[in-house]
Design a protein around this motif. Sequence first.
Motif, PDB file in Angstrom:
ATOM      1  N   MET A   1       0.841  -1.192   0.000  1.00 54.04           N
ATOM      2  CA  MET A   1       0.000   0.000   0.000  1.00 54.04           C
ATOM      3  C   MET A   1       0.885   1.254   0.000  1.00 54.04           C
ATOM      4  SD  MET A   1      -2.867   1.116   2.801  1.00 54.04           S
ATOM      5  CE  MET A   1      -3.725   2.666   2.652  1.00 54.04           C
ATOM      6  N   THR A   2       0.637   2.154  -0.923  1.00 55.64           N
ATOM      7  CA  THR A   2       1.435   3.376  -1.040  1.00 55.64           C
ATOM      8  C   THR A   2       0.924   4.435  -0.064  1.00 55.64           C
ATOM      9  OG1 THR A   2       1.777   2.930  -3.379  1.00 55.64           O
ATOM     10  CG2 THR A   2       2.270   5.161  -2.607  1.00 55.64           C
ATOM     11  N   VAL A   3       1.850   4.996   0.731  1.00 54.25           N
ATOM     12  CA  VAL A   3       1.502   6.053   1.676  1.00 54.25           C
ATOM     13  C   VAL A   3       1.629   7.406   0.978  1.00 54.25           C
ATOM     14  CG1 VAL A   3       2.041   7.134   3.875  1.00 54.25           C
ATOM     15  CG2 VAL A   3       2.300   4.658   3.613  1.00 54.25           C
ATOM     16  N   ARG A   4       0.531   8.130   0.926  1.00 54.38           N
ATOM     17  CA  ARG A   4       0.552   9.448   0.286  1.00 54.38           C
ATOM     18  C   ARG A   4       1.050  10.493   1.269  1.00 54.38           C
ATOM     19  NH1 ARG A   4      -4.930  10.849  -2.662  1.00 54.38           N
ATOM     20  NH2 ARG A   4      -3.576  12.558  -3.337  1.00 54.38           N
ATOM     21  N   ARG A   5       2.078  11.199   0.873  1.00 53.66           N
ATOM     22  CA  ARG A   5       2.649  12.244   1.730  1.00 53.66           C
ATOM     23  C   ARG A   5       1.915  13.562   1.485  1.00 53.66           C
ATOM     24  NH1 ARG A   5       9.002  12.583   1.516  1.00 53.66           N
ATOM     25  NH2 ARG A   5       8.495  13.987   3.233  1.00 53.66           N
ATOM     26  N   THR A   6       1.600  14.245   2.575  1.00 48.09           N
ATOM     27  CA  THR A   6       0.946  15.550   2.471  1.00 48.09           C
ATOM     28  C   THR A   6       1.965  16.579   1.975  1.00 48.09           C
ATOM     29  OG1 THR A   6      -0.445  14.977   4.347  1.00 48.09           O
ATOM     30  CG2 THR A   6      -0.351  17.301   3.715  1.00 48.09           C
ATOM     31  N   PRO A   7       1.646  17.308   0.911  1.00 50.86           N
ATOM     32  CA  PRO A   7       2.599  18.316   0.410  1.00 50.86           C
ATOM     33  C   PRO A   7       2.810  19.423   1.438  1.00 50.86           C
ATOM     34  CG  PRO A   7       0.460  18.550  -0.671  1.00 50.86           C
ATOM     35  CD  PRO A   7       0.396  17.282   0.132  1.00 50.86           C
ATOM     36  N   PRO A   8       4.008  20.006   1.477  1.00 45.62           N
ATOM     37  CA  PRO A   8       4.282  21.095   2.438  1.00 45.62           C
ATOM     38  C   PRO A   8       3.330  22.269   2.231  1.00 45.62           C
ATOM     39  CG  PRO A   8       6.304  20.337   1.372  1.00 45.62           C
ATOM     40  CD  PRO A   8       5.177  19.707   0.643  1.00 45.62           C
ATOM     41  N   LEU A   9       2.967  22.882   3.344  1.00 41.56           N
ATOM     42  CA  LEU A   9       2.106  24.067   3.288  1.00 41.56           C
ATOM     43  C   LEU A   9       2.858  25.209   2.623  1.00 41.56           C
ATOM     44  CD1 LEU A   9      -0.431  25.708   4.209  1.00 41.56           C
ATOM     45  CD2 LEU A   9       0.818  26.162   6.324  1.00 41.56           C
ATOM     46  N   ARG A  10       2.220  25.840   1.645  1.00 38.19           N
ATOM     47  CA  ARG A  10       2.830  26.992   0.971  1.00 38.19           C
ATOM     48  C   ARG A  10       1.809  28.112   0.834  1.00 38.19           C
ATOM     49  NH1 ARG A  10       7.837  26.257  -1.027  1.00 38.19           N
ATOM     50  NH2 ARG A  10       8.593  24.113  -1.249  1.00 38.19           N
ATOM     51  N   PHE A  11       2.283  29.348   1.075  1.00 37.22           N
ATOM     52  CA  PHE A  11       1.423  30.515   0.908  1.00 37.22           C
ATOM     53  C   PHE A  11       1.567  31.058  -0.506  1.00 37.22           C
ATOM     54  CE2 PHE A  11       2.199  31.544   5.659  1.00 37.22           C
ATOM     55  CZ  PHE A  11       1.195  30.661   6.026  1.00 37.22           C
ATOM     56  N   SER A  12       0.503  31.654  -0.984  1.00 41.41           N
ATOM     57  CA  SER A  12       0.612  32.395  -2.244  1.00 41.41           C
ATOM     58  C   SER A  12       1.388  33.678  -1.980  1.00 41.41           C
ATOM     59  CB  SER A  12      -0.783  32.727  -2.779  1.00 41.41           C
ATOM     60  OG  SER A  12      -1.434  33.643  -1.905  1.00 41.41           O
ATOM     61  N   THR A  13       1.898  34.279  -3.040  1.00 43.64           N
ATOM     62  CA  THR A  13       2.636  35.538  -2.895  1.00 43.64           C
ATOM     63  C   THR A  13       1.757  36.605  -2.249  1.00 43.64           C
ATOM     64  OG1 THR A  13       3.942  35.013  -4.852  1.00 43.64           O
ATOM     65  CG2 THR A  13       3.941  37.309  -4.132  1.00 43.64           C
ATOM     66  N   PHE A  14       0.485  36.623  -2.635  1.00 47.22           N
ATOM     67  CA  PHE A  14      -0.451  37.604  -2.076  1.00 47.22           C
ATOM     68  C   PHE A  14      -0.627  37.404  -0.570  1.00 47.22           C
ATOM     69  CE2 PHE A  14      -4.782  38.776  -0.827  1.00 47.22           C
ATOM     70  CZ  PHE A  14      -4.805  40.111  -1.193  1.00 47.22           C
ATOM     71  N   THR A  15      -0.799  36.137  -0.144  1.00 45.34           N
ATOM     72  CA  THR A  15      -0.975  35.830   1.279  1.00 45.34           C
ATOM     73  C   THR A  15       0.265  36.189   2.075  1.00 45.34           C
ATOM     74  OG1 THR A  15      -2.482  34.010   0.743  1.00 45.34           O
ATOM     75  CG2 THR A  15      -1.499  33.994   2.942  1.00 45.34           C
ATOM     76  N   ARG A  16       1.435  35.823   1.539  1.00 48.70           N
ATOM     77  CA  ARG A  16       2.689  36.102   2.241  1.00 48.70           C
ATOM     78  C   ARG A  16       2.897  37.602   2.411  1.00 48.70           C
ATOM     79  NH1 ARG A  16       5.947  34.093  -1.244  1.00 48.70           N
ATOM     80  NH2 ARG A  16       5.451  31.940  -0.641  1.00 48.70           N
ATOM     81  N   ARG A  17       2.664  38.357   1.350  1.00 51.12           N
ATOM     82  CA  ARG A  17       2.831  39.817   1.429  1.00 51.12           C
ATOM     83  C   ARG A  17       1.804  40.437   2.373  1.00 51.12           C
ATOM     84  NH1 ARG A  17       3.928  41.342  -4.977  1.00 51.12           N
ATOM     85  NH2 ARG A  17       6.090  40.562  -5.040  1.00 51.12           N
ATOM     86  N   GLY A  18       0.602  39.884   2.374  1.00 54.17           N
ATOM     87  CA  GLY A  18      -0.427  40.390   3.279  1.00 54.17           C
ATOM     88  C   GLY A  18      -0.061  40.163   4.735  1.00 54.17           C
ATOM     89  N   LEU A  19       0.469  38.977   5.049  1.00 58.42           N
ATOM     90  CA  LEU A  19       0.887  38.682   6.422  1.00 58.42           C
ATOM     91  C   LEU A  19       2.054  39.565   6.845  1.00 58.42           C
ATOM     92  CD1 LEU A  19       0.656  34.778   6.434  1.00 58.42           C
ATOM     93  CD2 LEU A  19      -0.756  36.359   7.755  1.00 58.42           C
ATOM     94  N   LYS A  20       2.998  39.780   5.931  1.00 61.79           N
ATOM     95  CA  LYS A  20       4.138  40.636   6.254  1.00 61.79           C
ATOM     96  C   LYS A  20       3.690  42.080   6.483  1.00 61.79           C
ATOM     97  CE  LYS A  20       7.959  38.053   4.224  1.00 61.79           C
ATOM     98  NZ  LYS A  20       9.111  38.072   3.289  1.00 61.79           N
ATOM     99  N   ALA A  21       2.734  42.538   5.662  1.00 66.67           N
ATOM    100  CA  ALA A  21       2.212  43.898   5.844  1.00 66.67           C
ATOM    101  C   ALA A  21       1.512  44.027   7.198  1.00 66.67           C
ATOM    102  CB  ALA A  21       1.242  44.232   4.712  1.00 66.67           C
ATOM    103  N   MET A  22       0.799  42.973   7.598  1.00 73.46           N
ATOM    104  CA  MET A  22       0.111  42.996   8.890  1.00 73.46           C
ATOM    105  C   MET A  22       1.118  43.046  10.037  1.00 73.46           C
ATOM    106  SD  MET A  22      -2.674  40.243  10.348  1.00 73.46           S
ATOM    107  CE  MET A  22      -3.603  40.377   8.816  1.00 73.46           C
ATOM    108  N   ILE A  23       2.199  42.260   9.915  1.00 74.29           N
ATOM    109  CA  ILE A  23       3.233  42.263  10.962  1.00 74.29           C
ATOM    110  C   ILE A  23       3.897  43.635  11.051  1.00 74.29           C
ATOM    111  CG2 ILE A  23       5.477  41.299  11.644  1.00 74.29           C
ATOM    112  CD1 ILE A  23       4.506  38.636  10.377  1.00 74.29           C
ATOM    113  N   HIS A  24       4.215  44.224   9.888  1.00 72.68           N
ATOM    114  CA  HIS A  24       4.801  45.577   9.884  1.00 72.68           C
ATOM    115  C   HIS A  24       3.860  46.575  10.564  1.00 72.68           C
ATOM    116  CE1 HIS A  24       8.463  45.066   7.648  1.00 72.68           C
ATOM    117  NE2 HIS A  24       7.857  44.539   6.606  1.00 72.68           N
ATOM    118  N   LEU A  25       2.593  46.472  10.242  1.00 69.63           N
ATOM    119  CA  LEU A  25       1.608  47.405  10.792  1.00 69.63           C
ATOM    120  C   LEU A  25       1.495  47.254  12.307  1.00 69.63           C
ATOM    121  CD1 LEU A  25      -0.594  49.520  10.190  1.00 69.63           C
ATOM    122  CD2 LEU A  25      -2.209  47.632   9.951  1.00 69.63           C
ATOM    123  N   LEU A  26       1.434  46.015  12.788  1.00 67.38           N
ATOM    124  CA  LEU A  26       1.286  45.771  14.219  1.00 67.38           C
ATOM    125  C   LEU A  26       2.546  46.176  14.988  1.00 67.38           C
ATOM    126  CD1 LEU A  26      -0.516  42.295  14.168  1.00 67.38           C
ATOM    127  CD2 LEU A  26      -1.496  44.488  14.884  1.00 67.38           C
TER     128      LEU A  26
END
Length: 219
Positions: A1-26
């Motif tokens: 039986m083949t074990v399917r590995r969950t792909p690593p979590l990745r953010f879109s460029t928009f999400t990453r920039r949005g989170l960074k903007a939020m951190i800068h703001l806070l």
Amino acid sequence: MTVRRTPPLRFSTFTRRGLKAMIHLLASGYLGLLFYAGIKGQLGPDPVETLLNETGIWAIHILIITLFLSPLAKWLPSPEPIKFRRMLGIYVFVYALAHFSTYILFELQLDMALVVGELTKRPYIMVGMVALLLLLALTLTSIQALRRKMGKNWQRLHNLIYLILPLAVLHFTWSQKTFWQEPVFYWIVTAIILSMRLKEKRIFQRVRVPPRTEGSRTR
């Protein structure tokens, strides 16, 4: 039986920039509001003490968050937390510098004789200065061009972040004049982070050094 590995979590460029903007703001917004409230006389009867406490304690908080990003990236697993490490590390320095500047400008009022006297009389201030200077070195060398130029020495230098945390907590503990109450919780967190780092280093060394085989023994 083949074990399917969950792909690593990745953010879109928009999400990453949005989170960074939020951190800068806070991060920058809270620091700006603190000093604005101090100027307006809205920080209580001792605004300088409030500024010192808030900037110092948040420098430690952001440093702890920064050091937990690498274990978080392995646990998820995802490379995304690492992409926020440099930005948060710079904010650790910004808050630590604001803490030091508040002390020099408002508490000692740029009296250099008093500054020298405080450094010699109060060891915790010297410990804080060492931590600040190490943070300065890490911040200045966080530029990608310098990282490439320094090569392996860059990682050796930036491993000093694991020394900065206990120095900062020691500075805080001495300033509180007690190990118990609030400081003890920071020491517990520091012990957890350093033990995780030590475990990670041991695993890395075991991976790097291959086990000896019978054929590799010297006859």
